[in-house]
Each structure stands twice: as C-alpha cells, then as structure tokens.
Design an enzyme around this catalytic site. Structure first.
Site, PDB file in Angstrom:
ATOM      1  N   LYS A  45     -10.503  -0.958   9.886  1.00 27.54           N
ATOM      2  CA  LYS A  45     -10.812  -2.278   9.454  1.00 27.54           C
ATOM      3  C   LYS A  45     -10.742  -3.160  10.011  1.00 27.54           C
ATOM      4  CE  LYS A  45      -7.892   0.049   5.683  1.00 27.54           C
ATOM      5  NZ  LYS A  45      -6.851  -0.275   4.795  1.00 27.54           N
ATOM      6  N   HIS A  94       0.733  -1.066  -0.069  1.00 27.59           N
ATOM      7  CA  HIS A  94       0.515   0.166   0.472  1.00 27.59           C
ATOM      8  C   HIS A  94       1.007   1.568   0.047  1.00 27.59           C
ATOM      9  CE1 HIS A  94      -2.948   2.676   2.119  1.00 27.59           C
ATOM     10  NE2 HIS A  94      -3.938   1.784   1.773  1.00 27.59           N
ATOM     11  N   CYS A 125      -4.582   2.020  -3.681  1.00 29.16           N
ATOM     12  CA  CYS A 125      -3.423   3.167  -2.966  1.00 29.16           C
ATOM     13  C   CYS A 125      -1.903   2.048  -3.226  1.00 29.16           C
ATOM     14  CB  CYS A 125      -3.858   3.124  -1.218  1.00 29.16           C
ATOM     15  SG  CYS A 125      -4.817   4.467  -1.383  1.00 29.16           S
ATOM     16  N   ASP A 174       3.040  -5.125   8.542  1.00 28.44           N
ATOM     17  CA  ASP A 174       1.351  -4.231   7.837  1.00 28.44           C
ATOM     18  C   ASP A 174       0.108  -4.811   7.934  1.00 28.44           C
ATOM     19  OD1 ASP A 174      -0.584  -3.002   7.268  1.00 28.44           O
ATOM     20  OD2 ASP A 174      -0.142  -1.881   5.665  1.00 28.44           O
ATOM     21  N   GLN A 195      -4.461  -5.692   6.824  1.00 25.51           N
ATOM     22  CA  GLN A 195      -5.498  -6.303   5.645  1.00 25.51           C
ATOM     23  C   GLN A 195      -5.460  -7.351   7.224  1.00 25.51           C
ATOM     24  OE1 GLN A 195      -7.757  -5.364   4.328  1.00 25.51           O
ATOM     25  NE2 GLN A 195      -6.980  -3.312   3.730  1.00 25.51           N
TER      26      GLN A 195
HETATM   27  C1  LIG Z   1      -5.417   1.132   4.280  1.00 26.53           C
HETATM   28  C2  LIG Z   1      -4.094  -0.175   4.810  1.00 26.53           C
HETATM   29  C3  LIG Z   1      -3.497   1.102   5.437  1.00 26.53           C
HETATM   30  C4  LIG Z   1      -3.507   2.115   5.881  1.00 26.53           C
HETATM   31  O1  LIG Z   1      -4.608   2.883   6.424  1.00 26.53           O
HETATM   32  P1  LIG Z   1      -4.839   3.419   7.598  1.00 26.53           P
HETATM   33  O2  LIG Z   1      -6.183   3.027   7.904  1.00 26.53           O
HETATM   34  O3  LIG Z   1      -5.896   4.396   5.884  1.00 26.53           O
HETATM   35  O4  LIG Z   1      -4.205   4.383   7.846  1.00 26.53           O
HETATM   36  C5  LIG Z   1      -2.215   0.453   4.883  1.00 26.53           C
HETATM   37  N1  LIG Z   1      -1.579  -0.609   4.401  1.00 26.53           N
HETATM   38  C6  LIG Z   1      -2.856  -1.383   4.149  1.00 26.53           C
HETATM   39  C7  LIG Z   1      -3.217  -2.425   3.456  1.00 26.53           C
HETATM   40  C8  LIG Z   1      -4.208  -1.050   4.541  1.00 26.53           C
HETATM   41  O5  LIG Z   1      -5.000  -2.269   3.767  1.00 26.53           O
END
Ligand SMILES: *Cc1c(COP(=O)(O)O)cnc(C)c1O
Length: 585
Positions: free
Chosen positions: A226, A123, A366, A200, A203
């Site tokens: 999320k 992302h 993104c 990260d 997800q």
């Molecule tokens: C949504 C997302 C982000 C960013 O998250 P925010 O809540 O907008 O800061 C970063 N990495 C992944 C894989 C995402 O799905």
C-alpha cells in the site's frame, strides 16, 4: 516547492502508461497501490544479478544480498524515524505484524480481566488476532465507538481507558471511511493510563509523514503493497525494550544464536523475529519505494491528494441519491458511498464502473463491525494515490450519474432474442396449493446439454461488456421470489450481497431438484438465471456430478466473476449441492 507534476509521476508507472481500452482509472489504492518502474526494476535487478540467501555465506552474492536487505531496513527506519534499524522487523505485512504482537506480547503479558482496547473503525486484521489472544488468556476486548460522522468518540475512549487497559490497538486511518484518528493524543492518554499502543499505519504511511518517536508509539505496523512497494513484505516497528522482552513468534533458522536439543539461545533483534529465509526481494523493493516516495516529499503529495479527495467528496455529493458514508474532519485517501435512490447494490456499481474502466472496491472492506454500525452491509469505495488526477474524479462522478440515470430508466427491453423463452413461461407453472410458488420449468435434456447451450450463446458475445449485459438481461427476466420466501432460513450465508435460495424436491418425483433464488444485486440475479438454466428439473446426482468450476472457466467469466464469496455464486452452488445430497441419502 515546485509544482506537482502528476503527468511526470504517472509516466513512472508502467501499468498506468499502457494503452488500456477503455482507459484505466485506478481508484483502488487503499487495497493496493501500483509500483513505479524503479521498484519493479530494483526487484528485477536483484533477481537478475544479486540473488543469494542472506546472512549465511561468505560468497559475494550472499554479501551483496545481505547488504541490500539491511540497507532496506535502514531506509525503513529513516522513513518512520525509528531510533535504530533493529527495531524494524520485516514481516509479510500489516496482518502478520499484528499477529506477531498479539501472539508474542499478548500471550506473555495478558491475564484474565485485562483489557484490549480497539475501535469500531478497525480492519479485521486488527480485530481477529486480538480475539484469538483474548480467548487464550482470558483478557477482554473493549471497543471505542464512533459518532455519526465516522470519527472516534473520544469521550467513550476516555471512559473505557482504565488500569485494566493493557494495550490500545488502533488504526491511524480508517480504510473504509478515510477517517484520520488523532493518534498522538490517543497514545499520550493511553500511556498516562499505563497501556501500550499499537498503531495500524497501513492506510497512513503512503499519505503523510510518520515519526514513531514523536508519536511515542510502542508498535507501528504497515504493508509494502500500500506504499508503492511489492506484496508479501511489511514492517513491524517496536520499541527495543518491548521487542527484547518478547519471545520469538516462529522458530527456525536465522533467529537463533545457538541451538542444541537441550536449549536454544535466541538471536538478537531484529533476527529473532525473522525466522527462515525472508522476502529479500520484497524488502529491497520496499526500500526503493520508500526512497522514491521520500524524494517526492509528503508536503507535495498531501497537497495533491487532499485536492483529489476534496473534489471527490464534492462531486460525489452532487450525484442525487448517493450517500457518502462518514464525514470526518480529516480524511486520507478514501471516499465511501452507497446509492439509495434508486437503490443500486454496491456490487452492481462496481461492475458497471469496471465496464467504464474505473476500478473501485465494493464490499465490507474487512470492516464488518463498522458496516454493522453504519447499518449497511457494504459500500462502494474510491481510494486515491499520488498518481491520480482530477480528471479521474470527474470521470467517476460522471459515470455514477450515468449509472443512476440508467437505473431510473428501468430495465431495458432485453435485446438477446436468441436467449430463447426459458423464463418466459416461468410464471405460468400451475401453483400447487401447499406451495404457492411458481418454479421455473425444467430445461430440456441434461445439465451438460444446458451447459453446452449456454456456452454456445456466450461464444457469440465478443467481450466482457457484452457478456455482462447478457447476464444483466437474464437477471431482469428472472421471476422475482415472492417476498414471504425471503426469510432468514432461506438466506444464503457467505455472500457480500443479499441472496435467498429455496430448493425443493419436484412434487411427485424422488430425485428431481427445483429451486428459486433471488438477490438485490442485478449481476447476481443474472448468475442465478444461469444456475436455474443449468440445474432446474435435473436429477440430484447430475447436479452433484457437474463440474461447475470448469463450466464457468469455459464461459470466460473467471477473470471478472470468480466463483467466490464476493458474488455468492459459490455459496449458492454449495447450498444446492447440500440439498441434492440429502436427496441421495
Ligand atoms: C490493508 C489493511 C490491513 C491489512 O493489510 P495486509 O497487507 O493485508 O496485511 C490492515 N489494516 C488496515 C487499516 C488496512 O488497510
């Protein structure tokens, strides 16, 4: 394990139980999940009866708020199995968590020649902060490629890993393709090479259990929104020894031990990374979301979600002309696709599904480097949560079939006769030898008069579906732009779709603007038709002076079509203004 009762789960989500017309099918969970009543109530209860600033007062409200906030941190720590709550820093979300590590750890530890290892699946949030720190420190970014199924190329990973690798920052699940990366394996190999690892987890955390100690992750980041929690709150987990070695990211209140103008002693963890008043209500909401989710249990959740995603892959693959992007062996929550036969722009797919009550995401998600790798500019993406059901997968597949059949039947005869003949004679403008292009004729009267005419027509249309169809019809009658004009120079930047625009001074005049524009998106062609009707043949000054934002708000389009980069409208208007201004000089 008792049977998974999706109806009982759905009943806990106020937004899902409202009487939507058409019924709401929410498949944009990778962008943000909805919140169960217990989270909404916990946040409301806090505001109704518990709010005060934390950490700073002896009075009862502050004590309660502090307790609730710190309990939320304990819940987070338990949820990801951190060794202690102090290793869990509250941030605004994944983006801020990564920025914190990149800025604080990165600036102190990276030097010229060091390498930051990322992957094609990242992302932008896990790319840009590292680019910024690379720029500042002289470190280099290396990228692990993916194979055609959308999985990491592990051989490439091993080739890239070296003594120069200082950190591997990688997603656990691709938000665009759904690929689940083998993070435990990646972490072990990166550690063996002497690198730290940031995962990260944005997800992943809602789809399966997380154990940062078992993973041995150095940093693990995710967002509350999320994970069935509120927006504006997220987590940075870091091993104590790394967090303790890092200097604060921001200075301010609550992150200090003692301040004088000569010297400041920083507070201990976690406070040193939580300068200022935090999002107390958000943290409380996140804590409740986490407890609620844990109460259902990931065994049941994963089984249900795997069923949904598996069905979605099967049913979508049956739609002729639809190509699913990425075929990873393990997939979490996400299915992405494009329509190639007939080609239908993803923005049009999204808008057509929205008319049927189905919310999906279209665009680059993104992940522009990933889109480049796939050789496309965007995908349509459905993403699933624990409250989705098989009937929704069926509805999505059926709607896509229908959209495809409609596209094959071709442009329908426009029914809105009252639109007048604005474009009817467009092709008949005599072609000038030096500019063999037929520009649409000028509309009568001022920009305002044209705007009033359009508003009058829109007011006759009862709802968004009718207005949407009106735009599509307008777009269908737009004279196509001659292929030779679809050049790089005429491409409008900043749009998710292909948009071209050529403006010129009307021959024989000093300040009359003419233009042609085109797009591969039917909806954008409709917007172009509106712009043409407003602006063509008008004086440059009038175009600059016209308040197009208010006009779009007045049309009632703003809820569905913001003047944003999504559809390119803003970029087209900017380009026209730029052209009009050059005439004014
Ligand atoms: C949504 C997302 C982000 C960013 O998250 P925010 O809540 O907008 O800061 C970063 N990495 C992944 C894989 C995402 O799905």
């Amino acid at each position: 394990m008792k049977a998974y009762d999706v109806a009982a789960i759905r009943a806990q989500f106020p937004i899902l139980t409202r009487p939507w017309e058409p019924p709401l099918i929410y498949l944009d969970n990778a962008a943000s999940t909805q919140q169960p009543a217990c989270v909404i109530e916990a946040v409301a209860d806090y505001h109704r009866g518990q709010h005060a600033n934390i950490h700073r007062a002896v009075h009862r409200l502050s004590q309660t708020a502090t307790l609730l906030y710190e309990q939320a941190r304990e819940r987070v720590a338990r949820f990801i199995n951190a060794q202690e709550p102090a290793e869990c820093i509250f941030t605004r979300g994944t983006t801020e968590s990564i920025n914190l590590v990149a800025a604080s750890w990165g600036r102190a530890n990276l030097k010229p020649g060091d390498e930051i290892l990322l992957s094609t699946l990242e992302h932008h949030s896990n790319i840009v902060p590292w680019q910024m720190v690379a720029e500042a420190t002289g470190a280099h970014i290396r990228v692990i490629s993916i194979d055609d199924s959308g999985e990491l190329d592990l051989d490439a990973f091993r080739r890239l890993l070296s003594k120069r690798t200082r950190i591997l920052a990688i997603t656990q699940v691709s938000n665009a393709l759904g690929t689940v990366n083998p993070v435990a394996e990646l972490i072990a190999e990166a550690h063996a090479a002497g690198a730290l690892v940031l995962i990260d987890g944005a997800q992943w955390v809602a789809h399966g259990p997380t154990d940062v100690q078992a993973l041995d992750a150095d940093f693990y980041v995710f967002s509350g929104h999320k994970l069935y929690g509120p927006t504006g709150i997220g987590v940075l987990y870091g091993k104590r020894r790394w967090l303790e070695s890092m200097s604060p990211y921001q200075g301010g209140g609550d992150m200090i031990e003692r301040v004088s103008f000569e010297q400041t002693l920083y507070a201990d963890l976690p406070n040193r990374f939580e300068a200022g008043t935090p999002h107390i209500a958000g943290a409380i909401g996140l804590g409740v979301a986490i407890d609620w989710l844990s109460g259902i249990g990931f065994a049941a959740i994963s089984a249900h979600e795997e069923g949904l995603v598996g069905a979605a892959v099967t049913r979508l693959a049956e739609v002729p002309g639809l190509v699913i992007q990425g075929r990873p062996r393990q997939r979490a929550g996400v299915v992405s696709w494009v329509m190639v036969d007939p080609p239908i722009a993803t923005l049009d797919i999204g808008a057509a599904l929205d008319l049927r009550g189905i919310c999906i995401r279209t665009g680059h998600h993104c992940c522009q480097p990933l889109m480049d790798r796939l050789g496309i500019s965007s995908t349509a993406r459905a993403s699933f949560a624990l409250y989705n059901q098989l009937a929704e997968v069926e509805a999505l597949a059926a709607a896509l079939q229908e959209i495809r059949e409609k596209a094959i039947r071709g442009p329908r005869q426009a029914e809105h006769r009252h639109l007048g003949g604005f474009f009817e004679d467009a092709g008949e403008t005599p072609a000038l030898p030096e500019t063999p292009i037929a520009f649409p004729p000028a509309s009568a009267g001022s920009v305002q008069a044209a705007a009033d005419g359009i508003i009058e027509e829109f007011d006759l249309l009862p709802d968004w579906p009718a207005r949407y169809q009106y735009l599509i019809d307008l777009g269908e009658r737009l004279p196509p732009m001659p292929e030779p004009l679809k050049t790089e120079a005429n491409t409008v930047r900043g749009c998710q779709s292909q948009v071209w625009l050529v403006a010129r001074l009307r021959p024989g005049t000093v300040d009359i603007v003419e233009f042609l524009a085109d797009s591969d998106v039917a909806l954008v062609r409709g917007l172009i038709a509106l712009l043409l009707r407003l602006y063509v043949g008008q004086r440059a000054q009038e175009i600059i002076g016209f308040d197009i934002r208010s006009f779009f708000n007045r049309l009632g389009l703003d809820q569905h079509l913001s003047l944003s980069r999504r559809n390119g409208l803003e970029a087209m208007v900017a380009r026209l203004h730029e052209f009009a201004r050059t005439l004014g000089r």
